[in-house]
Design an enzyme around this catalytic site. Structure first.
Site, short mmCIF file in Angstrom:
data_model
loop_
_atom_site.label_atom_id
_atom_site.label_comp_id
_atom_site.label_asym_id
_atom_site.label_seq_id
_atom_site.Cartn_x
_atom_site.Cartn_y
_atom_site.Cartn_z
N MET A 79 -1.30 3.81 0.30
CA MET A 79 -1.73 3.39 -1.03
C MET A 79 -0.94 2.17 -1.52
O MET A 79 0.06 1.79 -0.93
CB MET A 79 -1.57 4.54 -2.02
CG MET A 79 -2.44 5.75 -1.70
SD MET A 79 -2.20 7.12 -2.85
CE MET A 79 -2.84 6.43 -4.38
N HIS A 80 -1.41 1.58 -2.59
CA HIS A 80 -0.70 0.58 -3.40
C HIS A 80 -0.61 -0.82 -2.79
O HIS A 80 -0.20 -1.76 -3.48
CB HIS A 80 0.73 1.03 -3.73
CG HIS A 80 0.84 2.44 -4.21
ND1 HIS A 80 0.14 2.91 -5.30
CD2 HIS A 80 1.58 3.49 -3.76
CE1 HIS A 80 0.45 4.18 -5.50
NE2 HIS A 80 1.32 4.56 -4.58
N ASP A 236 -3.96 8.16 1.18
CA ASP A 236 -3.50 9.03 2.25
C ASP A 236 -3.18 10.45 1.80
O ASP A 236 -3.51 11.42 2.50
CB ASP A 236 -2.30 8.41 2.98
CG ASP A 236 -1.20 7.93 2.03
OD1 ASP A 236 -1.31 8.14 0.81
OD2 ASP A 236 -0.23 7.33 2.53
#
Length: 490
Positions: A79-80, A236
């Site tokens: 992520m991110h 995830d």
């Protein structure tokens, strides 16, 4: 057949799932990180696509008939991360990853520019999130920022290569700080605080819904039929939850991957940013989750392996020769140093990108096994801090599933159970993590039902807290917490 593609930090992992929910096979291809400056963590998206192709070739060679029958693909991913594209969809710079800490100053700027950030996004501004990264690029790389036409998360950049479509899902988008998490839609207010608009964002679909179909030329190259559907996919951790059947409120798990995550499902949006707890959308409609995150977990063990020139299997064998026997293990709490696992700073509960990793209490008699134990224990202590933050946010759990690579060690699972005071269940195939959840999302997008697809895998082992071992750990946990407090800002 259904294919799950999990874009991790250290590996792209593929998993093939049959119509009865059985894992047919897996394949992976390694990735490396680039840290050109302190606190920086980057990867080249081209390497993600290369690794995906390599893993596809391996899985297809091992299971040719089953692979050819794939009709749905799901995506999971770290992520991110910020993948910045120009007006021709070319990547403008290396992707800035979730464990990058350069944008700590921009976090304060975002909080000031968006006073309602906590209410809308449900989270503190932290350097790992996507929005502060764009503020950093705007300030330090203005020529690049001026060319940005699209911002994609890592798994969604892979989707662009698969389908030609720019799409994300609420679970992954919630980690950008641009999503109105309660409404599961982009926030114009938060985007404007970063100099962006909806035009820069991909469209949103739920994780289990179709987002497009595989490009005809790619389907032909991979030996697949026409109209292979690609699901919205998930971040995830939400994908891992789908993989172990954590779909109902109160269901939860621990993920021992590069990062360490405590994840609990909620039936509504329950933000509590004051404790650095994340409140995100789950991978199913009308579901949310709370999550604590430590930035280094199983990666601490990998780091220690590199430091001493060994491998995980050897170190764990030195620590617990028969890893299946719980009660015959050497008690190292009297001799092991204390380890702070903050090799990349920390999120929950400290929100401290400058927190260092530390061995404290080394002696001339300290052995390598003592240090291995300290690393595993330090990660367990970090998870205990995360569980306390979740409890402060109103979440209570009595059993947690364990997923990710760290789930392979019975010693570590037992240590976590003793430290957290909750039962820890290891499921068959739990090391598959996000890849299994991604494959299940592909199954759902191709017409499967949640009740039939999102079942809990069988429990392979259940680790219950041992009161005597927990009593020996309690003073060490107190020392662990005191050590961080004393070193903070030093």
């Amino acid at each position: 057949m259904y294919l799950g593609i999990d874009l991790g930090t250290s590996e792209v992992k593929l998993l093939l799932l049959d119509g009865d929910g059985r894992i047919v096979g897996t394949a992976g291809s390694a990735l490396t990180l680039s840290s050109p400056q302190p606190l920086w963590s980057e990867q080249n998206p081209v390497d993600w696509w290369r690794a995906t192709g390599e893993a596809v070739s391996r899985l297809r060679a091992a299971h040719p008939a089953e692979f050819a029958a794939v009709r749905g693909i799901g995506l999971s991913g770290q992520m991110h991360g910020a993948v910045l594209l120009d007006d021709g969809d070319a990547v403008l710079r290396p992707a800035i990853l979730w464990n990058d800490g350069r944008s700590h100053a921009e976090c304060a700027e975002l909080e000031a520019a968006a006073p309602r950030l906590h209410d809308i996004a449900g989270n503190l501004a932290m350097p790992g999130f996507t929005a502060p990264k764009l503020l950093w690029v705007r300030k330090h790389e203005p020529e690049t920022f001026a060319q940005v036409r699209s911002v994609l998360l890592p798994k969604d950049w892979l989707r662009l290569q698969l389908t030609g479509d720019k799409v994300s899902d609420p679970s992954d988008a919630a980690g950008t700080l641009w999503l109105d998490v309660a409404r599961r839609d982009w926030s114009d207010e938060l985007l404007a605080a970063c100099g962006l608009t909806r035009a820069h964002m991909p469209r949103l679909v739920e994780a289990s819904q179709p987002s497009g179909v595989l490009k005809p030329e790619l389907a032909k190259a991979w030996g697949l039929g026409p109209e292979v559907v690609v699901a919205g996919g998930a971040g995830d951790n939400a994908a891992s939850a789908i993989g172990i059947g954590a779909t109902r409120p109160g269901d939860g798990f621990i993920s021992l991957g590069t990062s360490g995550v405590l994840f609990v499902v909620n039936d509504r949006y329950r933000p509590n940013p004051a404790s650095a707890v994340h409140a995100f959308c789950h991978a199913l409609p009308q579901r949310w989750h709370q999550m604590s995150v430590m930035l280094s977990a199983a990666s601490c063990l990998r780091w220690f392996c590199q430091l001493v020139g060994s491998d995980e299997a050897t170190l764990l064998a030195e620590l617990a020769p028969d890893d299946s026997v719980v009660n015959d293990r050497v008690d190292r709490t009297a001799s092991a140093p204390i380890f702070l696992p903050y090799l990349a700073g920390e999120r929950t509960p400290h929100n401290d990108p400058f927190a260092p990793g530390v061995f404290h209490g080394l002696r001339s008699a300290t052995t390598r096994a003592d240090c291995t134990y300290a690393v595993l224990e330090g990660v367990a202590f970090g998870l205990a801090d995360g569980l306390d933050a979740l409890r402060a946010a109103g979440t209570e759990v009595h059993q947690l599933s364990l997923v990710g690579g760290g789930a392979r060690s019975a010693f570590w699972a037992g240590l976590i159970a003793d430290t957290l005071g909750v039962d820890v269940a290891v499921h068959a195939g739990s090391e598959a993590g996000g890849a299994l959840g991604a494959a299940r999302l592909g199954f759902l997008a191709a017409g499967g039902s949640v009740d039939a697809v999102c079942t809990r895998p069988p429990v392979a082992a259940l680790h219950c807290p041992d009161p005597a071992r927990a009593a020996r750990l309690a003073p060490r946990l107190a020392r662990f917490r005191d050590l961080y407090r004393r070193l903070r800002g030093a």
